[in-house]
Write a protein that holds these residues in place. Structure first.
Motif, short mmCIF file in Angstrom:
data_model
loop_
_atom_site.label_atom_id
_atom_site.label_comp_id
_atom_site.label_asym_id
_atom_site.label_seq_id
_atom_site.Cartn_x
_atom_site.Cartn_y
_atom_site.Cartn_z
N LEU A 1 -3.95 2.14 4.62
CA LEU A 1 -3.03 1.05 4.88
C LEU A 1 -2.78 0.91 6.38
CD1 LEU A 1 -1.24 -0.84 3.02
CD2 LEU A 1 0.63 0.58 3.81
N LEU A 2 -2.52 2.04 7.03
CA LEU A 2 -2.25 1.99 8.47
C LEU A 2 -3.48 1.52 9.23
CD1 LEU A 2 -0.06 5.14 9.19
CD2 LEU A 2 0.58 2.74 9.20
N VAL A 3 -4.65 1.99 8.81
CA VAL A 3 -5.87 1.58 9.49
C VAL A 3 -6.07 0.09 9.33
CG1 VAL A 3 -8.38 1.74 9.43
CG2 VAL A 3 -7.02 3.80 9.43
N SER A 4 -5.78 -0.41 8.12
CA SER A 4 -5.93 -1.84 7.90
C SER A 4 -5.00 -2.64 8.82
CB SER A 4 -5.68 -2.16 6.43
OG SER A 4 -4.90 -3.30 6.27
N PHE A 5 -3.81 -2.13 9.02
CA PHE A 5 -2.90 -2.76 9.98
C PHE A 5 -3.49 -2.73 11.39
CE2 PHE A 5 1.09 -1.81 7.32
CZ PHE A 5 0.98 -3.05 6.72
N GLY A 6 -3.94 -1.55 11.76
CA GLY A 6 -4.49 -1.37 13.10
C GLY A 6 -5.65 -2.30 13.37
N ARG A 7 -6.57 -2.40 12.36
CA ARG A 7 -7.73 -3.27 12.51
C ARG A 7 -7.31 -4.69 12.79
NH1 ARG A 7 -11.57 0.27 10.70
NH2 ARG A 7 -11.28 1.45 12.59
N GLN A 8 -6.32 -5.15 12.02
CA GLN A 8 -5.89 -6.54 12.18
C GLN A 8 -5.20 -6.77 13.51
OE1 GLN A 8 -4.24 -8.42 8.48
NE2 GLN A 8 -4.60 -6.40 7.64
N LEU A 9 -4.68 -5.69 14.10
CA LEU A 9 -4.10 -5.83 15.42
C LEU A 9 -5.17 -5.79 16.50
CD1 LEU A 9 -0.95 -3.53 15.16
CD2 LEU A 9 -0.99 -6.01 15.32
N GLY A 10 -6.39 -5.52 16.07
CA GLY A 10 -7.49 -5.54 17.03
C GLY A 10 -7.92 -4.16 17.52
N LEU A 11 -7.54 -3.13 16.80
CA LEU A 11 -8.02 -1.80 17.17
C LEU A 11 -9.38 -1.56 16.51
CD1 LEU A 11 -4.74 0.26 16.78
CD2 LEU A 11 -5.97 -0.07 18.90
N GLY A 12 -10.37 -1.30 17.30
CA GLY A 12 -11.72 -1.14 16.76
C GLY A 12 -11.97 0.26 16.24
N PRO B 266 -10.67 5.49 14.19
CA PRO B 266 -11.73 5.86 13.25
C PRO B 266 -11.24 5.80 11.81
CG PRO B 266 -10.90 7.78 14.40
CD PRO B 266 -10.27 6.59 15.03
N PRO B 267 -12.17 5.51 10.88
CA PRO B 267 -11.77 5.33 9.49
C PRO B 267 -11.25 6.60 8.82
CG PRO B 267 -14.14 5.24 9.72
CD PRO B 267 -13.58 5.26 11.09
N SER C 147 0.21 10.60 11.85
CA SER C 147 1.14 10.33 12.95
C SER C 147 0.40 9.81 14.17
CB SER C 147 1.92 11.60 13.29
OG SER C 147 1.02 12.63 13.58
N GLU C 148 -0.83 10.26 14.34
CA GLU C 148 -1.64 9.80 15.47
C GLU C 148 -2.00 8.32 15.30
OE1 GLU C 148 -2.32 11.40 18.20
OE2 GLU C 148 -3.59 9.77 18.99
N VAL C 149 -2.40 7.96 14.10
CA VAL C 149 -2.72 6.56 13.81
C VAL C 149 -1.51 5.69 14.11
CG1 VAL C 149 -3.42 4.92 12.03
CG2 VAL C 149 -4.33 7.22 12.01
N PHE C 150 -0.39 6.16 13.65
CA PHE C 150 0.85 5.43 13.84
C PHE C 150 1.13 5.22 15.32
CE2 PHE C 150 5.46 4.84 13.38
CZ PHE C 150 5.43 3.89 12.39
N LYS C 151 0.95 6.28 16.08
CA LYS C 151 1.21 6.21 17.51
C LYS C 151 0.31 5.17 18.17
CE LYS C 151 0.76 9.81 20.46
NZ LYS C 151 0.65 11.30 20.48
N ARG C 152 -0.95 5.18 17.76
CA ARG C 152 -1.90 4.25 18.38
C ARG C 152 -1.53 2.82 18.07
NH1 ARG C 152 -7.80 7.28 18.06
NH2 ARG C 152 -7.02 9.22 18.92
N ILE C 153 -1.08 2.59 16.84
CA ILE C 153 -0.69 1.23 16.48
C ILE C 153 0.49 0.78 17.34
CG2 ILE C 153 0.35 -0.15 14.65
CD1 ILE C 153 -1.38 1.33 12.67
N LEU C 154 1.48 1.65 17.46
CA LEU C 154 2.65 1.30 18.25
C LEU C 154 2.27 1.06 19.71
CD1 LEU C 154 5.58 3.46 16.85
CD2 LEU C 154 4.82 1.18 16.23
N ASN C 155 1.40 1.90 20.23
CA ASN C 155 0.96 1.71 21.61
C ASN C 155 0.32 0.35 21.81
OD1 ASN C 155 1.90 4.11 22.51
ND2 ASN C 155 -0.05 5.21 22.32
N LYS C 156 -0.50 0.00 20.83
CA LYS C 156 -1.19 -1.29 20.90
C LYS C 156 -0.16 -2.43 20.95
CE LYS C 156 -4.75 -4.14 20.19
NZ LYS C 156 -5.92 -4.25 21.06
#
Length: 401
Positions: free
Chosen positions: A109-120, A125-126, A132-141
Motif C-alpha cells: 500500500l505504501l509503495v503504491s502511494f509512493g509510486r503515484q507520488l513519483g518515487l521510482g 524498491p518493491p 518505517s523507511e518507506v514511510f520516511k521516503r514518502i514524507l520526504n518526497k
DNA sequence: ATTCCACAGGAAACAGTGGTCC
DNA sequence: GGACCACTGTTTCCTGTGGAAT
C-alpha cells in the motif's frame, strides 16, 4: 449445405440482431451519471474538501457505504473536479488513490502511494526496506516538492485489519504525518464498506481520521429501478427490455443490499443471454437465468482458484458428505497419500475449512455430541458434479475424482 | 456433580523466499 | 557477505466448551 456451428453463431452475431447497442454502458463505473442520485452526498464530500481551493489542508474524511452505493465514484469525481480547478491556480495538489483490498500488504500500500507520488524503483524498491523507511521516503518526497497530497484509501477496513494483525501503526502515523511535514501537507480520505470498522482502530486514529464522516445509504428498489432505466435507455435498443424483467432485476439487487453494481451486472448478463438465444426481448426468465449464471460463475472461479490442498479438502468433504472435521481430515490424509503429497496438520485443515466456509462453497454446523466431544460438520452447498467438472482439468487430481 | 470427549480456534513461533543496505 | 526487513503459509502449543455418560 450443412452449416458449421461456429459460422452460424458468427453469422447471427454479425447480422445485427443484437439488442444491446452499447455494451460499455453496462458496466457500473462507466458513466459518471451513475451517481446522479447522490447529489446530497456529492455536496457533502465537496464541502469537506473545499479547503483545498483555499490552499489549505482539508479535514480528513471518512466515507461509509455498502458495496455498489457509488461512494468511490463520488469521491473520485469530486476530487478530479477539484484537481482540475486547482491546476489553473498552480497550487500543486497530488491525488493518490489506492485500494487496500488490492494491495494485500502494508508495504504494498505504501509503495503504491509512493509510486503515484513519483518515487521510482530506485528510490522505492518493491521489497526489502523497513516499513518505517518507506514511510520516511514518502514524507520526504512530499516535503521536498512542497506537495499537498491527498491519500484516498479505499476499503480502509482491510487496512485496519492489517494494522491490527501486524501491530505496525501505519494509520496512526499517517494521521500524524502533518506534524512531521514542514513544507507540504497530507490529507486522508478513507472509504469503507463496514460501518463498524472503527471499533478496530486506535482511538487516537479515530479522532483525527473521522474529522468528517459521510454515510452513503443503500439504494432502495425504486432508485435502482431508475438507475437501470437510464442505463437501459442508452445501452439497449428501444423496447427490448420487458417491464417485468426490469422490475425483477431491481428487486433482486435491491433486496440484497441495494447494490447498484449487481443490478447492472444482472441486466447486462440477462441481455447477453437474450442475444445468444436470438430473442429480441429481455424477459423475466432471462434475468432469472442470469442471476443463476452469475452465482455459478462465482462458484466456479473460486473453486478453480484454490491451491492444491484446499482442493483436496473440498474433495474430502465431497467423498464424505455431512461429516465431522476428524473424518474429513482422515479422508484428506488418504487423498494426500494417493496423489503423493505431504499432508498438512489438522490445525491447518480446520483453518482451511473455515476459510472455505467463508466463500460459501461449504457450510459448517457446530454439533455437541456430549461425551463424544464437539465437532463441526461440513457439507457442500454446490453439487458434486460442479466440483468434478471444475477439477477435472487438474492433472494431479484426475486419479481421485 | 463430575468427568471427559473431540475437537474449535487463538497466539506465537518458525521456515523459506526475495529483497535492501552498508 | 552478513545484518536486517516484510510477508506467507505453516506448525506448535494451548485454552475452552456443551452435554452424554458415569
Amino acid at each position: 449445405m450443412v452449416s458449421d456451428p461456429i459460422d452460424r453463431l458468427l453469422d447471427a452475431a454479425e447480422s445485427g440482431k443484437s439488442i444491446i447497442k452499447n455494451r460499455d454502458i453496462l458496466h457500473f463505473t462507466y458513466i459518471p451519471d451513475t451517481i446522479q442520485h447522490r447529489t446530497v452526498e456529492q455536496e457533502q464530500v465537496t464541502q469537506s474538501l473545499l479547503p483545498i481551493l483555499k490552499h489549505s489542508r482539508p479535514s480528513n474524511l471518512l466515507v461509509y457505504g455498502k458495496p455498489g452505493t457509488g461512494k468511490t465514484l463520488v469521491v473520485k469525481k469530486v476530487l478530479s473536479k477539484i484537481q482540475e480547478r486547482v491546476r489553473k491556480s498552480n497550487f500543486p495538489i497530488k491525488l493518490v488513490y489506492s485500494n487496500s483490498k488490492e494491495e494485500t500488504t502494508l508495504y504494498g500500500l505504501l509503495v503504491s502511494f509512493g509510486r503515484q507520488l513519483g518515487l521510482g524503483e530506485e528510490k522505492l524498491p518493491p521489497t526489502g526496506l523497513a516499513i518505517s523507511e518507506v514511510f520516511k521516503r514518502i514524507l520526504n518526497k512530499i516535503d521536498d516538492e512542497k506537495l499537498n497530497a491527498i491519500f484516498v484509501i479505499d476499503e480502509i477496513d482491510y487496512l485496519a485489519e492489517l494494522v491490527s494483525k501486524t501491530g505496525k501503526d501505519i494509520l496512526y502515523q499517517l494521521t500524524r504525518a502533518n506534524e512531521r511535514l514542514t513544507q507540504g501537507s497530507l490529507a486522508l480520505v478513507g472509504i469503507s464498506n463496514d460501518l463498524t470498522f472503527k471499533e478496530k482502530l486506535d482511538p487516537r486514529v479515530i479522532s483525527s481520521l473521522g474529522e468528517e464522516e459521510i454515510v452513503f445509504t443503500n439504494y432502495d428498489v425504486e432508485q435502482i429501478k431508475k438507475i437501470l432505466e437510464e442505463r437501459i435507455k442508452d445501452a439497449f435498443i428501444p423496447n427490448s427490455v420487458e417491464e417485468p424483467a426490469l422490475n425483477l432485476c431491481a428487486a433482486l439487487a435491491g433486496g440484497e443490499h441495494g447494490d447498484a453494481r449487481r443490478a447492472i451486472d444482472l441486466i447486462r448478463v440477462a441481455g447477453e443471454l437474450a442475444e445468444r438465444q436470438q430473442s429480441d426481448k429481455v424477459t423475466k426468465e432471462h434475468v432469472r437465468e442470469a442471476s443463476q449464471k452469475i452465482e455459478e460463475n462465482k462458484e466456479e472461479t473460486s473453486l478453480k482458484s484454490y491451491p492444491l490442498h484446499e482442493k483436496l479438502v473440498i474433495l474430502a468433504i465431497m467423498k464424505a458428505a455431512g461429516s465431522s472435521t476428524g473424518e474429513i481430515y482422515s479422508s484428506y490424509k488418504a487423498l494426500c497419500k494417493t496423489v503423493g503429497r505431504d499432508e498438512l496438520t489438522q490445525r491447518r485443515i480446520t483453518q482451511m475449512l473455515s476459510e472455505i466456509e467463508l466463500s460459501g462453497i461449504i457450510t459448517g454446523r457446530l454439533v455437541h455430541q456430549g461425551i463424544h466431544g464437539r465437532t463441526k460438520k461440513y457439507k457442500l452447498t454446490i453439487t458434486p458434479e460442479m466440483v468434478k467438472k471444475t477439477f477435472k482439468d487438474d492433472l494431479t487430481l484426475q486419479d481421485i475424482i
